[in-house]
Design a protein around this motif. Structure first.
Motif, PDB file in Angstrom:
ATOM      1  N   ASN A  83       4.917  10.201   2.352  1.00 48.69           N
ATOM      2  CA  ASN A  83       3.540   9.892   2.242  1.00 48.69           C
ATOM      3  C   ASN A  83       3.245   8.310   2.605  1.00 48.69           C
ATOM      4  N   ASN A  84       4.381   7.629   2.252  1.00 55.24           N
ATOM      5  CA  ASN A  84       4.127   5.952   2.839  1.00 55.24           C
ATOM      6  C   ASN A  84       4.298   6.010   4.463  1.00 55.24           C
ATOM      7  N   PHE A  85       5.249   6.769   4.914  1.00 56.35           N
ATOM      8  CA  PHE A  85       5.555   6.763   6.384  1.00 56.35           C
ATOM      9  C   PHE A  85       4.060   7.690   6.870  1.00 56.35           C
ATOM     10  N   LEU A  86       3.764   8.701   6.377  1.00 55.77           N
ATOM     11  CA  LEU A  86       2.531   9.259   7.027  1.00 55.77           C
ATOM     12  C   LEU A  86       1.546   8.345   7.233  1.00 55.77           C
ATOM     13  N   GLY A  87       1.156   7.633   6.164  1.00 56.83           N
ATOM     14  CA  GLY A  87       0.152   6.675   6.141  1.00 56.83           C
ATOM     15  C   GLY A  87       0.294   5.356   7.304  1.00 56.83           C
ATOM     16  N   LEU A  88       1.298   5.361   8.027  1.00 55.37           N
ATOM     17  CA  LEU A  88       1.587   4.449   9.153  1.00 55.37           C
ATOM     18  C   LEU A  88       1.114   5.030  10.257  1.00 55.37           C
ATOM     19  N   ILE A  89       0.784   6.339  10.104  1.00 52.07           N
ATOM     20  CA  ILE A  89       0.490   6.941  11.504  1.00 52.07           C
ATOM     21  C   ILE A  89      -1.142   7.001  11.544  1.00 52.07           C
ATOM     22  N   PRO A  90      -1.691   6.746  12.819  1.00 55.47           N
ATOM     23  CA  PRO A  90      -3.260   6.715  13.049  1.00 55.47           C
ATOM     24  C   PRO A  90      -3.854   7.941  12.612  1.00 55.47           C
ATOM     25  N   TYR A  91      -5.022   7.817  11.869  1.00 54.57           N
ATOM     26  CA  TYR A  91      -5.848   8.855  11.344  1.00 54.57           C
ATOM     27  C   TYR A  91      -5.271   9.778  10.528  1.00 54.57           C
ATOM     28  N   THR A  96      -0.754   7.397  -0.881  1.00 54.17           N
ATOM     29  CA  THR A  96      -0.323   6.508  -1.780  1.00 54.17           C
ATOM     30  C   THR A  96      -0.705   5.199  -2.122  1.00 54.17           C
ATOM     31  N   SER A  97      -1.733   4.924  -1.386  1.00 53.90           N
ATOM     32  CA  SER A  97      -2.630   3.802  -1.457  1.00 53.90           C
ATOM     33  C   SER A  97      -3.739   3.767  -2.572  1.00 53.90           C
ATOM     34  N   VAL A 100      -5.329   7.376  -8.136  1.00 52.71           N
ATOM     35  CA  VAL A 100      -5.195   8.717  -8.280  1.00 52.71           C
ATOM     36  C   VAL A 100      -4.091   9.463  -8.050  1.00 52.71           C
ATOM     37  N   MET A 101      -3.464   8.996  -6.749  1.00 45.92           N
ATOM     38  CA  MET A 101      -2.179   9.659  -6.444  1.00 45.92           C
ATOM     39  C   MET A 101      -0.995   9.134  -7.282  1.00 45.92           C
ATOM     40  N   THR A 102      -1.053   7.528  -7.290  1.00 46.28           N
ATOM     41  CA  THR A 102       0.179   7.080  -8.001  1.00 46.28           C
ATOM     42  C   THR A 102       0.023   7.046  -9.384  1.00 46.28           C
ATOM     43  N   LEU A 157       3.458   0.829 -12.641  1.00 49.61           N
ATOM     44  CA  LEU A 157       3.994   1.337 -11.675  1.00 49.61           C
ATOM     45  C   LEU A 157       3.071   1.963 -10.488  1.00 49.61           C
ATOM     46  N   ALA A 158       2.106   2.357 -10.944  1.00 46.15           N
ATOM     47  CA  ALA A 158       1.098   2.918 -10.112  1.00 46.15           C
ATOM     48  C   ALA A 158       0.411   1.814  -9.234  1.00 46.15           C
ATOM     49  N   VAL A 159       0.205   0.631 -10.212  1.00 43.84           N
ATOM     50  CA  VAL A 159      -0.583  -0.301  -9.323  1.00 43.84           C
ATOM     51  C   VAL A 159       0.425  -0.991  -8.228  1.00 43.84           C
TER      52      VAL A 159
END
Length: 224
Positions: A83-91, A96-97, A100-102, A157-159
Motif C-alpha cells: 500500500n505504501n508503494f501503491l501510494g507513490l503511483i499517481p492517481y 496508509t496515510s 483509519v487504516m493504520t 504505531l498508527a501516527v
C-alpha cells in the motif's frame, strides 16, 4: 489549483455512489507474485527470499515459544509495504496515510495481545509494570508511566506510519505545484529533486513497513 493541500490524500472517485478510494488496497493482490508456477520467476524468488529473511528476523524478536506467529507479522509487513508503494503511483489512493487504516491495523493486534497476556500471564503483566531495580518510593509512579506507555502504543504505531507517509507526499505535492512558476532553466533542478524525493519515499515505504511489523512483534513478545 487545489482548494486544500490535503485534498491529494482524499481523491473523489466513485461508481454509482459507491466510493472506490479504499478499493486500491485490494490492488496488492494483483502485484503479489504467486508460487504455483513450475518455474518461478525472478520476482517470485526475490519475494520468497524477502519473506524468508523477514521471518527469520521476526522469529528472533518473537522468541521460540511461537514459531508460527511470524506469519501474521510477515503478512502485515506485506500489506503495508504494497500500500505504501501503491501510494507513490499517481492517481492511486494512499490508504496508509490515513489513521483509519493504520489504527485499524495497530489497535486489534495490540488489544488481542493485551487481553491474552492479562488473562493467561497476569503475574508477568503486573511484574512488567515495574522495571527491575526500581526504588520502592518510585513504584507507583513507574506503574503509572508504564500503564500510559502501554495504552498509547497503538496510537504511536498508527501516527508514526501515517505521518511518515503524509510528510513525503506533501513535500512532493508542494514541489510539483510550484513547477509552473519556475523558469525553464530551473525545471531540470526541480525534476531532479522530485526524483530524489521519490527514491527517498520508496525507502521510507519499506522502512516504515518493517518498523511497524517489528514493533508489533516486540509488543506481542512481551506478553509471553
Amino acid at each position: 489549483m487545489m482548494t486544500n493541500l490535503f485534498s491529494s490524500f482524499d481523491p473523489l472517485s466513485s461508481l454509482a455512489n459507491l466510493p472506490l478510494n479504499w478499493a486500491s488496497t485490494a490492488l496488492a493482490l494483483l502485484f503479489m507474485p504467486y508460487l504455483y508456477w513450475a518455474m518461478p520467476s525472478r520476482a517470485s524468488l526475490a519475494w520468497s527470499s524477502l519473506t524468508l529473511t523477514l521471518h527469520k528476523e521476526l522469529k528472533i524478536l518473537l522468541g521460540p515459544a511461537n514459531p508460527g506467529g511470524t506469519l501474521v507479522f510477515v503478512s502485515l509487513f506485506s500489506l503495508i509495504m504494497f500500500n505504501n508503494f501503491l501510494g507513490l503511483i499517481p492517481y492511486i489512493f494512499t490508504s496508509t496515510s490515513h489513521l483509519v487504516m493504520t489504527l485499524s491495523l495497530a489497535l486489534p493486534l495490540w488489544l488481542t495481545s493485551m487481553v491474552f497476556g492479562w488473562l493467561n500471564h497476569t503475574k508477568h503483566m503486573f511484574a512488567h509494570l515495574v522495571p527491575s531495580g526500581t526504588p520502592m518510593p518510585l513504584t507507583p509512579l513507574m506503574v503509572l508511566i508504564e500503564t500510559v506507555s502501554n495504552i498509547i502504543r497503538p496510537g504511536t504505531l498508527a501516527v508514526r506510519l501515517a505521518a511518515n507517509m503524509i510528510a513525503g507526499h506533501l513535500l512532493l505535492t508542494l514541489l510539483g505545484n510550484t513547477g509552473p512558476a519556475w523558469s525553464k532553466t530551473l525545471l531540470p533542478i526541480l525534476l531532479f529533486s522530485q526524483l530524489l524525493l521519490l527514491i527517498l519515499e520508496s525507502a521510507v515505504a519499506i522502512i516504515q513497513s518493517y518498523v511497524f511489523a517489528a514493533l508489533t512483534t516486540l509488543y506481542t513478545s512481551e506478553v509471553n
